[in-house]
Design a protein around this motif. Structure first.
Motif, short mmCIF file in Angstrom:
data_model
loop_
_atom_site.label_atom_id
_atom_site.label_comp_id
_atom_site.label_asym_id
_atom_site.label_seq_id
_atom_site.Cartn_x
_atom_site.Cartn_y
_atom_site.Cartn_z
N LEU A 111 12.61 76.74 50.63
CA LEU A 111 11.82 75.70 51.28
C LEU A 111 11.28 76.16 52.63
O LEU A 111 10.12 75.90 52.96
N ASP A 146 14.88 68.04 36.96
CA ASP A 146 15.32 67.18 38.05
C ASP A 146 14.18 67.02 39.04
O ASP A 146 13.09 67.58 38.87
N CYS A 148 14.04 68.07 42.11
CA CYS A 148 13.76 69.29 42.88
C CYS A 148 12.74 70.16 42.16
O CYS A 148 11.81 70.70 42.78
N GLU A 149 12.88 70.28 40.85
CA GLU A 149 11.92 71.07 40.09
C GLU A 149 10.56 70.38 40.04
O GLU A 149 9.52 71.03 40.09
N ASP A 151 9.34 68.48 42.40
CA ASP A 151 8.74 68.73 43.71
C ASP A 151 8.18 70.14 43.79
O ASP A 151 7.10 70.35 44.37
N SER A 152 8.88 71.11 43.22
CA SER A 152 8.39 72.48 43.23
C SER A 152 7.09 72.61 42.45
O SER A 152 6.17 73.32 42.86
N ASP A 360 10.19 69.70 52.22
CA ASP A 360 9.48 70.34 51.12
C ASP A 360 8.05 70.70 51.49
O ASP A 360 7.41 71.50 50.79
#
Length: 399
Positions: A111, A146, A148-149, A151-152, A360
């Motif tokens: 990040l 999830d 986090c993925e 957002d990536s 992020d």
């Protein structure tokens, strides 16, 4: 296209390259909308050859700029009218490869090392690029496991948009903590202090009788522009006065740095007191001096903690626990709150586009533009207590 133009306007001499440049400029600048271009085309083309020219010449006019732009490797997306349809001169496969490369790069980057996304113009051209990448994100988002993925993936899509439209990206990573850079004025003052101390040392050497050429040259430069000469009988007094003046300047400069440091410390402590008092009190505690005695034995350490945590203990809570339990028996438990995609959409809709992002680095503008992430959110719903809904960070948590 050039052959058709020479047939329609034989009196005008124009090269093929010049004609292609003019057509490309008209399509890029949106001087005429689709209806106006069609009307001009009907007026220019004879009625007898209207069907033939409509089928043969029009694709050449639309394809020529794409051929020229492809040779220049310039990704361009332009709008043809106001209802959202656009002519995409960059091939879909090239956009897809740019998106895939950006997503793979984002997944392997921490990040704090992600590039800082710039604020792009709210133009039809940029919105068209975002709309073009939306259907491509469905495959990646459906495979997301999830948040986090997810957002990536969204950050990679935003990075791809910036690269396609040619936005300037900062190569340096984003800093997650407070900046530790020293102010420029403080650096200048520290340099003055270092030079003044070096000059004081050489003046003291000359006063002590050191007459080396380097020392003498430094003393002469120190008194340059004044009426002081090294051959004067009171030169020792002048040296003492100049040394005292330099010492006073050093003291004044040092006091200014100390005032700035104390003020910054007070400001940071007051801000930390408002956000995290426990952390403030820990920082105020003096660090304990580590002893130099022998290292404790591992077996003794395990035995000590096992005696505290492993042996059962019977506690006598007293009668007050029964009173509290009877009073709380009639309280209805709080119903859990499920965050729905509608809650997320409403929170994102009310958020400013370019508000400072979180860790992020993803602005709200991209959450509004990439609407495909709603499918991924349906599979990763989160249940929280109702008390979080009224907290100031509830919108942040929903996003």
């Amino acid at each position: 296209m050039h052959r058709l133009f020479t047939e329609l306007e034989p009196s005008i001499t124009v090269t093929e390259q010049n004609l292609a440049d003019r057509v490309r400029y008209i399509l890029r600048s949106n001087i005429f909308d689709g209806a106006e271009l069609e009307r001009l085309r009907r007026e220019a083309v004879p009625s007898s050859n209207e069907n033939a020219t409509t089928e043969g010449a029009v694709p050449q006019v639309a394809e020529q700029p794409a051929h020229v732009d492809a040779a220049e490797n310039t990704p361009v997306v332009a709008d043809s009218n106001d209802d959202g349809t656009f002519t995409q001169e960059l091939e879909i496969e090239q956009m897809r490869s740019t998106l895939e490369e950006a997503i793979m790069e984002t997944r392997s980057t921490p990040l704090e090392n992600r590039p800082r996304l710039p604020r792009i113009a709210l133009s039809k051209r940029n919105r068209a690029v975002v709309r073009a990448l939306n259907p491509m994100l469905v495959t990646y988002l459906e495979a997301s496991r999830d948040l986090c993925e997810t957002d990536s993936i969204l950050f990679g899509a935003a990075l791809a948009v910036c690269r396609i439209i040619g936005a300037k990206l900062s190569t340096a990573g984003r800093t997650t903590g407070q900046s530790s850079a020293i102010p420029a004025w403080r650096t200048r003052i520290e340099e003055r202090i270092a030079k003044a101390r070096a000059l004081i040392g050489r003046l003291i050497c000359f006063r002590s009788g050191n007459t080396r050429p380097r020392i003498v040259r430094t003393v002469r430069m120190a008194f340059a522009g004044t009426n002081v000469s090294l051959s004067q009988p009171d030169i020792m007094q002048k040296l003492t006065e100049h040394i005292d003046d330099l010492k006073q300047r050093i003291a004044a400069w040092g006091k200014r740095i100390r005032r700035y440091t104390e003020r910054s410390t007070r400001f940071n402590q007051n801000r930390l007191f408002q956000s995290d008092q426990k952390r403030l009190y820990k920082s105020l505690e003096r660090p304990m001096v580590s002893g130099t005695g022998p290292v404790p034995n591992q077996a003794d350490t395990v035995a000590f903690w096992r005696s505290l945590w492993s042996e059962p203990v019977n506690h006598n809570e007293g009668p007050w626990t029964e009173v509290v339990a009877s009073q709380c028996a009639g309280i209805t438990p709080m119903d859990p709150v499920t965050i729905t995609p509608g809650d997320v959409a409403e929170a994102v809709r009310r958020a400013p586009n370019w508000k400072s992002p979180g860790l992020d680095g993803l602005h709200h503008y991209w959450l509004k533009g990439f609407v495909s992430y709603g499918r991924s959110w349906k599979r990763t719903r989160t249940t929280i207590l109702p008390s979080f809904r009224s907290s100031p960070q509830s919108d942040k948590d929903k996003e």
